[in-house]
Design an enzyme around this catalytic site. Structure first.
Site, PDB file in Angstrom:
ATOM      1  N   ARG A 182      -1.197  -3.317   9.183  1.00 28.91           N
ATOM      2  CA  ARG A 182      -2.348  -2.409   9.023  1.00 28.91           C
ATOM      3  C   ARG A 182      -3.463  -2.677  10.026  1.00 28.91           C
ATOM      4  NH1 ARG A 182       1.260  -0.894   6.913  1.00 28.91           N
ATOM      5  NH2 ARG A 182       1.617  -0.385   4.736  1.00 28.91           N
ATOM      6  N   CYS A 239      -4.936   3.100  -0.606  1.00 28.56           N
ATOM      7  CA  CYS A 239      -5.000   1.725  -1.098  1.00 28.56           C
ATOM      8  C   CYS A 239      -6.274   1.072  -0.581  1.00 28.56           C
ATOM      9  CB  CYS A 239      -3.775   0.933  -0.640  1.00 28.56           C
ATOM     10  SG  CYS A 239      -2.318   1.344  -1.590  1.00 28.56           S
ATOM     11  N   GLU A 309      -8.651  -3.053   2.717  1.00 25.11           N
ATOM     12  CA  GLU A 309      -7.836  -2.315   3.678  1.00 25.11           C
ATOM     13  C   GLU A 309      -8.649  -1.163   4.262  1.00 25.11           C
ATOM     14  OE1 GLU A 309      -5.009   0.849   4.509  1.00 25.11           O
ATOM     15  OE2 GLU A 309      -3.961  -0.119   2.834  1.00 25.11           O
TER      16      GLU A 309
HETATM   17  N1  EPU Z   1       2.527  -2.077  -9.166  1.00 25.00           N
HETATM   18  C1  EPU Z   1       2.094  -2.366 -10.426  1.00 25.00           C
HETATM   19  N2  EPU Z   1       0.930  -1.783 -10.851  1.00 25.00           N
HETATM   20  C2  EPU Z   1       0.208  -0.949 -10.093  1.00 25.00           C
HETATM   21  C3  EPU Z   1       0.652  -0.662  -8.801  1.00 25.00           C
HETATM   22  C4  EPU Z   1       1.833  -1.249  -8.350  1.00 25.00           C
HETATM   23  O1  EPU Z   1       2.705  -3.132 -11.169  1.00 25.00           O
HETATM   24  O2  EPU Z   1      -0.828  -0.465 -10.554  1.00 25.00           O
HETATM   25  C5  EPU Z   1       3.793  -2.677  -8.715  1.00 25.00           C
HETATM   26  C6  EPU Z   1       4.877  -1.625  -8.518  1.00 25.00           C
HETATM   27  O3  EPU Z   1       5.537  -1.336  -9.713  1.00 25.00           O
HETATM   28  C7  EPU Z   1       5.771  -2.293  -7.494  1.00 25.00           C
HETATM   29  C8  EPU Z   1       4.802  -3.129  -6.656  1.00 25.00           C
HETATM   30  O4  EPU Z   1       3.619  -3.273  -7.434  1.00 25.00           O
HETATM   31  O5  EPU Z   1       6.657  -3.161  -8.116  1.00 25.00           O
HETATM   32  C9  EPU Z   1       4.486  -2.484  -5.311  1.00 25.00           C
HETATM   33  O6  EPU Z   1       3.885  -1.204  -5.564  1.00 25.00           O
HETATM   34  P1  EPU Z   1       4.074   0.040  -4.576  1.00 25.00           P
HETATM   35  O7  EPU Z   1       5.523   0.298  -4.369  1.00 25.00           O
HETATM   36  O8  EPU Z   1       3.226   1.137  -5.087  1.00 25.00           O
HETATM   37  O9  EPU Z   1       3.569  -0.471  -3.200  1.00 25.00           O
HETATM   38  P2  EPU Z   1       2.205  -1.135  -2.777  1.00 25.00           P
HETATM   39  O10 EPU Z   1       2.536  -2.438  -2.110  1.00 25.00           O
HETATM   40  O11 EPU Z   1       1.210  -1.152  -3.876  1.00 25.00           O
HETATM   41  C10 EPU Z   1       2.258  -0.090  -0.370  1.00 25.00           C
HETATM   42  C11 EPU Z   1       1.203   0.456   0.542  1.00 25.00           C
HETATM   43  C12 EPU Z   1       0.927   1.908   0.189  1.00 25.00           C
HETATM   44  C13 EPU Z   1       2.204   2.702   0.277  1.00 25.00           C
HETATM   45  C14 EPU Z   1       3.205   2.091  -0.692  1.00 25.00           C
HETATM   46  C15 EPU Z   1       4.557   2.789  -0.694  1.00 25.00           C
HETATM   47  C16 EPU Z   1      -0.400  -1.284   1.159  1.00 25.00           C
HETATM   48  C17 EPU Z   1      -1.699  -1.929   0.836  1.00 25.00           C
HETATM   49  N3  EPU Z   1      -0.028  -0.294   0.349  1.00 25.00           N
HETATM   50  O12 EPU Z   1       1.696  -0.111  -1.674  1.00 25.00           O
HETATM   51  O13 EPU Z   1       0.008   2.390   1.153  1.00 25.00           O
HETATM   52  O14 EPU Z   1       1.969   4.052  -0.031  1.00 25.00           O
HETATM   53  O15 EPU Z   1       3.421   0.711  -0.321  1.00 25.00           O
HETATM   54  O16 EPU Z   1       5.314   2.420   0.394  1.00 25.00           O
HETATM   55  O17 EPU Z   1       0.274  -1.668   2.112  1.00 25.00           O
HETATM   56  C18 EPU Z   1      -2.249   2.893   1.773  1.00 25.00           C
HETATM   57  O18 EPU Z   1      -2.016   2.228   2.784  1.00 25.00           O
HETATM   58  O19 EPU Z   1      -3.330   3.487   1.588  1.00 25.00           O
HETATM   59  C19 EPU Z   1      -1.204   2.934   0.765  1.00 25.00           C
HETATM   60  C20 EPU Z   1      -1.416   3.470  -0.411  1.00 25.00           C
END
Ligand code: EPU
Length: 315
Positions: A182, A239, A309
């Site tokens: 990022r 995020c 972020e």
């Molecule tokens: N999870 C929870 N509770 C929550 C949210 C997530 O338990 O409230 C768990 C999910 O169930 C999963 C894990 O956390 O097991 C990861 O969650 P998710 O797949 O939503 O991915 P993330 O790491 O939270 C990243 C990016 C997102 C992107 C998603 C999908 C970052 C900071 N975030 O989120 O990007 O859309 O992967 O690929 O890298 C953004 O950059 O603005 C953004 C939203």
């Protein structure tokens, strides 16, 4: 330094209604918060940008560039100096050639990332689907190395076009771009200083020939997954925190029991805990208080220091 009166006059004369003074940044951020920009300009085209940068340089002014404001958290105090965003003349997307079996697509920095994804699907080029559902402009996506678990800008980009602080067009090769999670490092040689940065005007992406129907089906599935796991149709900046190494910020905030926590209209989304959303008329200070609470609780519960972020200009 404040923008002098004669410079304001020039801005109005040159850019007409595209130049505004004291323009609330809340109108130009998806989070819907942020105080006034001293001067806000939607720059119509490349000649306008070159002229503007050159004049600002001569006048000793500082400037900032924002994309579509989808990853921005602006303070209630607003922003000093000139705030630019790229207008219609920077939204072109087109095929520019091929290289070793890869297809080179140039996108203007003002184009939306979703327009670039649609272009790739329409022409049957694979490689952009990682960006499906990511809001914002191409320029913003490049600046923050936007991405998901499926990939990021750094995986596809082969070069950048910029206007330097001396108002000269320049190209930067992929090898000279220092991307990380990022982020894109701003080497002064290419990107100028924080007060007078270079402006990204376009980017070249290397895609692969593929099957349009298959790419479209994959994009649809990704978009559906995103819609099911992230808040939709609310004011947010995506995020809010970076994922700490080996962990998910959303999961940590969720496990700390913070979903639904709110300070006035600033709210930890009950859908995905790494989305801090504006549920109505939140101010930037409401988010400041909420962020402190979230960081404090996550630190107390897991010993993890969350990092923002979202970009916070003016800090
Ligand atoms: N999870 C929870 N509770 C929550 C949210 C997530 O338990 O409230 C768990 C999910 O169930 C999963 C894990 O956390 O097991 C990861 O969650 P998710 O797949 O939503 O991915 P993330 O790491 O939270 C990243 C990016 C997102 C992107 C998603 C999908 C970052 C900071 N975030 O989120 O990007 O859309 O992967 O690929 O890298 C953004 O950059 O603005 C953004 C939203």
């Amino acid at each position: 330094m404040a923008i002098p009166g004669d410079f304001r006059d020039w801005l109005s004369e040159r850019f007409g209604p595209c130049a505004r003074f004291g323009e609330p940044m809340s109108r130009h951020t998806s989070l819907g918060v942020g105080g006034p920009a001293e001067a806000w300009i939607s720059v119509p085209d490349l000649p306008g940008l070159i002229e503007l940068v050159s004049k600002m340089r001569q006048a000793g002014l500082s400037w900032r560039i924002t994309g579509r404001g989808t990853n921005l958290w602006v303070r209630d105090e607003g922003l000093s100096g000139v705030v630019m965003t790229l207008g219609k003349g920077f939204t072109g997307i087109g095929l520019i050639g091929e290289d070793s079996g890869l297809i080179l697509v140039r996108a203007g920095a003002g184009a939306s990332l979703s327009a670039l994804c649609r272009f790739a699907i329409k022409h049957g080029f694979s490689g952009m689907n990682f960006a499906v559902g990511i809001p914002g402009s191409v320029g913003g996506a490049v600046s923050g190395n936007a991405g998901t678990a499926a990939g990021c800008v750094a995986d596809r980009i082969t070069g950048l076009e910029i206007i330097t602080p001396d108002a000269a067009p320049r190209r930067i090769d992929r090898n000279d771009l220092d991307f990380s999670y990022r982020s894109l490092a701003r080497a002064a040689e290419f990107f100028g200083s924080p007060e007078r940065p270079s402006i990204i005007t376009g980017a070249i992406f290397a895609l692969k020939p593929g099957n349009g129907d298959e790419i479209a089906a994959e994009a649809e599935a990704l978009a559906a997954r995103r819609k099911a796991s992230q808040p939709w149709g609310v004011k947010s900046a995506g995020c809010f925190f970076k994922n700490p190494k080996g962990a998910s910020a959303g999961q940590l905030i969720d496990k700390a029991g913070l979903k639904g926590l709110r300070v006035n209209d600033a709210l930890v989304s009950p859908v995905h805990a790494n989305f801090l959303v504006n549920a109505g008329h939140a101010s930037s200070s409401d988010f400041l208080a909420l962020v402190e609470m979230v960081k404090g609780e996550v630190k107390k519960t897991f010993g993890v220091e969350l990092e923002l972020e979202v970009i916070t200009p003016g800090d």
